[in-house]
Design an enzyme around this catalytic site. Structure first.
Site, PDB file in Angstrom:
ATOM      1  N   LEU A 159       0.838  -1.202   0.000  1.00 52.00           N
ATOM      2  CA  LEU A 159       0.000   0.000   0.000  1.00 52.00           C
ATOM      3  C   LEU A 159       0.866   1.243   0.000  1.00 52.00           C
ATOM      4  O   LEU A 159       1.941   1.259   0.575  1.00 52.00           O
ATOM      5  CB  LEU A 159      -0.850   0.057   1.283  1.00 52.00           C
ATOM      6  CG  LEU A 159      -1.698  -1.156   1.628  1.00 52.00           C
ATOM      7  CD1 LEU A 159      -2.428  -0.883   2.928  1.00 52.00           C
ATOM      8  CD2 LEU A 159      -2.680  -1.419   0.515  1.00 52.00           C
ATOM      9  N   ALA A 219      11.168  -4.247  -2.937  1.00 50.54           N
ATOM     10  CA  ALA A 219      10.296  -3.236  -3.566  1.00 50.54           C
ATOM     11  C   ALA A 219      10.509  -1.873  -2.916  1.00 50.54           C
ATOM     12  O   ALA A 219      10.670  -0.856  -3.607  1.00 50.54           O
ATOM     13  CB  ALA A 219       8.832  -3.663  -3.457  1.00 50.54           C
ATOM     14  N   CYS A 272       8.333   3.013   6.282  1.00 49.59           N
ATOM     15  CA  CYS A 272       8.918   1.806   5.665  1.00 49.59           C
ATOM     16  C   CYS A 272      10.290   1.986   5.036  1.00 49.59           C
ATOM     17  O   CYS A 272      11.168   1.161   5.255  1.00 49.59           O
ATOM     18  CB  CYS A 272       7.973   1.263   4.597  1.00 49.59           C
ATOM     19  SG  CYS A 272       6.456   0.609   5.289  1.00 49.59           S
ATOM     20  N   GLN A 274      13.177   3.865   5.072  1.00 48.46           N
ATOM     21  CA  GLN A 274      14.449   3.829   5.793  1.00 48.46           C
ATOM     22  C   GLN A 274      14.564   2.556   6.620  1.00 48.46           C
ATOM     23  O   GLN A 274      15.599   1.884   6.610  1.00 48.46           O
ATOM     24  CB  GLN A 274      14.590   5.060   6.696  1.00 48.46           C
ATOM     25  CG  GLN A 274      15.832   4.971   7.566  1.00 48.46           C
ATOM     26  CD  GLN A 274      16.397   6.318   7.935  1.00 48.46           C
ATOM     27  OE1 GLN A 274      16.454   7.221   7.119  1.00 48.46           O
ATOM     28  NE2 GLN A 274      16.831   6.454   9.163  1.00 48.46           N
TER      29      GLN A 274
END
EC number: 1.1.1.22
Length: 480
Positions: A159, A219, A272, A274
């Site tokens: 998301l 990702a 998310c 780092q």
């Protein structure tokens, strides 16, 4: 009726389960959390997170087949499928401090699942976790299972905050990783059948457990790498007189590269990027791959450099001092359409300016004064740990005030920093703002949202990241 329980009512668990409940009316979904205020908020009209479209989804399902509860054990016991969506913050001390993921909450969730279960269950990793976490969780469940069978699946979320509901309605892909055994394949199929009620089958990918776990980290690392790449270019553009928007547009026209995530800015933020890259670095180091670890470290280094560069530009432009000068900060969330401030670049920029004794007036349409003050008094990795473990400053930051609108924030200011790309900042009456500011009046656009030429016509001195510099800025070179 299939019963699903999700442990963790945060930015991932809440919206994901709400959409599953909406799309699968024959499935009963319970979202559980030990935080009473958080569950109370989910059961009220003031949801604990801001996400476009989320209110409508929750209102349609809540009380029918979507429930929010603090009775964690009851709902876990009754569930067929248990999603675990708890925090995996960066460790603050001990082995791997500052890099490794802290799996304390995950482990306690796994032990509780094993403890209360009276029937076989599918346990789904929803949080971003290091590769091979499933193996550790499997061992905990098996050794405490009392003969009950558990199948572990990895189903990472992809998301983007601000578009989470849209992303859940029409995902690029749904990834499900499981054991390559008869029981593992059956568990994968059970979860696939849930998603298949609204996601086209070709978008539901199945892999082994380790591929699914690593795919999520990869990702996020690739996305952050693109941002750091264009931000590195923005520094070169300023030095040479090139325009980063023109460069990134030309580069993005190459179909092999594409246009997404090529906007230069003051840096990336969010819970998310780092955290996951540091985790990836740690995994590489643990597996004897120092060169690979070093490669990914550079993505973080460029991000830190970009924030430092931005602060240096502000200070050097304003006669090399911001001491006791009022600077308006427009935007504090890490991006528009969310109230999330985790790892927002605004924290480091504000701390940098406060270190130079500036007075800050901050406005963000979705972030509370309490949250801003907490963020500015917190240590580097404390934001992702429970509130009672976060150090609180005995006093709020005295040089910081929080305004209710952009006009109040900018009144009598020497300069304006735009740190979040909220749409409303594009529509501000800058003539009115200019008239109420100290002169010379500066705008430092950390998101390239304003029309710099129009602002210059009004009389502002404007710095836009990666754009050709005003003569004023050329005469006052910033330290890199």
């Amino acid at each position: 009726m299939v019963k699903i329980c999700c442990i963790g009512a945060g930015y991932v668990g809440g919206p994901t389960m709400a959409v599953i409940a909406l799309k699968c009316p024959s499935v009963e979904v319970a979202v559980v959390d030990i935080s009473v205020p958080r569950i109370n908020a989910w059961n009220s009209d003031q949801l604990p997170i801001y996400e476009p479209g989320l209110d409508d989804v929750v209102k349609q399902c809540r009380g029918k087949n979507l429930f929010f509860s603090t009775d964690v054990e009851k709902h876990v016991r009754e569930a067929d499928i248990v999603f675990v969506s708890v925090n995996t913050p960066t460790k603050t001390r001990g082995l791997g401090a500052g890099k490794a993921a802290d799996l304390t909450y995950w482990e306690s969730a796994a032990r509780m699942i094993a403890d209360v279960s009276v029937s076989d269950k599918i346990v789904v990793e929803k949080s971003t976790v290091p590769v091979k976490t499933a193996e550790a969780i499997e061992k905990i469940l098996t050794h405490n299972s009392k003969g009950i069978k558990f199948q572990i699946l990895s189903n990472p979320e992809f998301l983007a905050e601000g578009t989470a509901i849209e992303d859940l309605f029409m995902p690029d892909r749904v990834l499900i990783g499981g054991r390559e055994t008869t029981e593992g394949f059956a568990a994968v199929k059970a979860l696939k059948d849930i998603y298949a009620q609204w996601v086209p089958e070709e978008r539901i990918l199945t892999t082994n457990l380790w591929s699914a776990e690593l795919s999520k980290l990869a990702a996020n690392a690739f996305l952050a790498q693109r941002i750091s790449s264009v931000n590195a270019m923005s520094a070169l553009c300023e030095a040479t007189g090139a325009n980063v928007s023109e460069v990134s547009y030309a580069v993005g026209k190459d179909s092999r590269i594409g246009p997404k995530f090529l906007n230069s800015s003051v840096g990336f933020g969010g819970s998310c990027f780092q955290k996951d890259i540091l985790n990836l670095v740690y995994i590489c180091e643990c597996n004897g791959l120092p060169e690979v670890a070093e490669y990914w470290k550079q993505v973080i280094k460029i991000n830190d450099y970009q924030k430092t560069r931005f602060v240096n530009r502000i200070v050097s432009s304003m006669f090399n001092t911001v001491s006791n000068k009022k600077i308006a900060v427009l935007g504090f969330a890490f991006k528009k359409d969310t109230g999330d401030t985790r790892e927002t670049p605004a924290i480091d920029v504000c701390k940098g300016l406060l270190g130079d004794k500036a007075r800050l007036s901050i406005y963000d349409p979705q972030v509370t004064e309490e949250q801003i003050q907490r963020d500015l008094t917190m240590n580097k990795f404390d934001w992702d740990h429970p509130l009672h473990l976060q150090p609180m400053s005995p006093t709020t930051v005295k040089q910081v005030s929080v305004a209710w609108d952009a006009y109040t924030a900018t009144k009598d200011a020497h300069g304006i920093c735009i740190l979040t790309e909220w749409d409303e900042f594009k529509k501000l009456d800058f003539q009115r703002i200019f008239e109420n500011m100290q002169k010379p009046a500066f705008v430092f656009d950390g998101r390239n949202v304003v029309d710099a030429d129009k602002l210059r016509e009004i009389g502002f001195i404007v710095y836009s990241i990666g754009k050709p510099l005003d003569q004023w800025l050329k005469d006052m070179p910033a330290l890199a």
